[in-house]
Design an enzyme around this catalytic site. Structure first.
Site, PDB file in Angstrom:
ATOM      1  NE  ARG A 116      -3.912   0.301   1.709  1.00  0.00           N
ATOM      2  CZ  ARG A 116      -4.895   0.824   2.410  1.00  0.00           C
ATOM      3  NH1 ARG A 116      -5.276   0.261   3.542  1.00  0.00           N
ATOM      4  NH2 ARG A 116      -5.510   1.925   2.011  1.00  0.00           N
ATOM      5  CG  HIS A 196      -6.663   0.152  10.622  1.00  0.00           C
ATOM      6  ND1 HIS A 196      -6.982  -0.132   9.315  1.00  0.00           N
ATOM      7  CD2 HIS A 196      -5.371   0.582  10.609  1.00  0.00           C
ATOM      8  CE1 HIS A 196      -5.927   0.100   8.539  1.00  0.00           C
ATOM      9  NE2 HIS A 196      -4.933   0.525   9.298  1.00  0.00           N
ATOM     10  CB  CYS A 292     -11.545   2.588   6.584  1.00  0.00           C
ATOM     11  SG  CYS A 292     -12.240   0.974   6.352  1.00  0.00           S
TER      12      CYS A 292
HETATM   13  N1  ARG Z   1      -7.420  -4.299   2.956  1.00  0.00           N
HETATM   14  C1  ARG Z   1      -7.172  -3.053   3.597  1.00  0.00           C
HETATM   15  C2  ARG Z   1      -5.927  -3.158   4.474  1.00  0.00           C
HETATM   16  O1  ARG Z   1      -5.748  -4.170   5.082  1.00  0.00           O
HETATM   17  C3  ARG Z   1      -8.355  -2.618   4.416  1.00  0.00           C
HETATM   18  C4  ARG Z   1      -8.163  -1.304   5.077  1.00  0.00           C
HETATM   19  C5  ARG Z   1      -9.323  -0.903   5.933  1.00  0.00           C
HETATM   20  N2  ARG Z   1      -9.027   0.300   6.602  1.00  0.00           N
HETATM   21  C6  ARG Z   1      -9.357   0.592   7.854  1.00  0.00           C
HETATM   22  N3  ARG Z   1      -9.036   1.741   8.295  1.00  0.00           N
HETATM   23  N4  ARG Z   1      -9.947  -0.227   8.674  1.00  0.00           N
HETATM   24  O2  ARG Z   1      -5.145  -2.266   4.550  1.00  0.00           O
END
Ligand code: ARG
Length: 298
Positions: A116, A196, A292
């Protein structure tokens, strides 16, 4: 000066002592054109590689977009970027602030996953185009900070709640507190399914939070209960399977939440919130939901 609070004894202020902040009037969304599950970087993604129904995802996202418009927010839509299937989760690449003088600034994230990292410059460009002052963390010192996935503004108060343990590191909150001249209450996350802070704490208004208690330590829970006079608890099923705590309440009244959170919705309505249910099933496959899939901005 930096102020990072990690236990209830260190709380030396009441909410009413904190500086007021305006509610954000804008929302940034990233089109889900390239959204899919292509790798596993959180437990929810396991078993879901290649399983996203693109058309369904597009429809789900469009419903959310219209709802923000109907709420009266200015909606800024960015295109997704090929090769970045998680970029639609645009809470993660940054943490914006508006100073007491009205100056806009943003701390850019240092994504925990290499998959990412490349999203961040695209989102930074959006801020540059909107005249935000850009703050980059020293990546030799800080290797993990995932923006508003882990750092949540209190509703209309100069206070940040900072989650750490999986995608953000505790040390980063010193710099954030100092840079934004804002106290940070740091909360350790202890369940990887709630990786998160925005998966287990939803700040609904100045006094009210929705939480999944088992994602926190006792110290963390004490902090949450010391600051919020109303704390709604989500069940394991609604928190883990439906991401109930990944709801959003941009105006302190209207709550946008994944559909089917029956128990939480009943509690929300009892407290006078207006509940709007959305299907985000395609995005749940990737470990994200309503909160998110957007960034609130000033
Ligand atoms: N697949 C993404 C990751 O794992 C999902 C992100 C979701 N973001 C959040 N703030 N909960 O990074």
């Amino acid at each position: 000066m930096s102020k990072v609070i990690t236990s209830a004894e260190q709380l030396d202020f009441k909410l009413s002592d904190l500086q007021d902040m305006p509610a954000p009037g804008k929302v940034l969304l990233v089109k889900p054109t390239y959204f899919s599950v292509e790798y596993v970087i959180n437990p929810h993604m396991e078993g879901n590689i290649g399983d996203v129904d693109k058309l369904a995802a597009q429809n789900e996202w469009e419903h959310l977009r219209s709802a923000y418009e109907e709420l009266g927010l200015y909606v800024h839509v960015e295109d997704g970027v090929r090769g970045y299937p998680d970029m639609v989760f645009c809470a993660n690449q940054s943490l914006p602030n508006i100073t007491d003088e009205g100056k806009k600034e943003v701390i850019m994230s240092v994504m925990n996953s290499d998959k990412r990292k490349g999203e961040v410059p695209f989102i930074q460009q959006v801020y540059e185009d909107s005249s935000y002052e850009i703050v980059r963390l020293d990546e030799t010192r800080f290797t993990d900070f995932e923006g508003m996935g882990d750092a949540l503004w209190h509703f209309k108060k100069r206070l940040i709640w900072g989650g750490y343990g999986y995608r953000s590191s505790k040390e980063v909150y010193d710099v954030i507190s100092e840079t934004f001249d804002t106290p940070v209450i740091a909360l350790k996350l202890i369940d990887e399914r709630f990786y998160h802070l925005d998966t287990c704490l939803c700040i609904l208004n100045t006094e009210t939070a929705l939480i999944y208690p088992k994602a926190f330590t006792d110290e963390g829970l004490e902090l949450i209960r010391s600051v919020f006079s109303n704390v709604i608890e989500a069940s394991k099923y609604e928190a883990e399977k439906l991401f109930a705590c990944n709801a959003t309440c941009p105006d302190g009244k209207n709550v946008f939440i994944q559909q089917g959170c029956v128990d939480v919705n009943q509690k929300l309505k009892k407290l006078g919130f207006k509940v709007h249910e959305f299907s985000t099933y395609e995005f749940l496959k990737s470990g994200g939901s309503v909160f998110c899939m957007k960034m609130l901005l000033w």
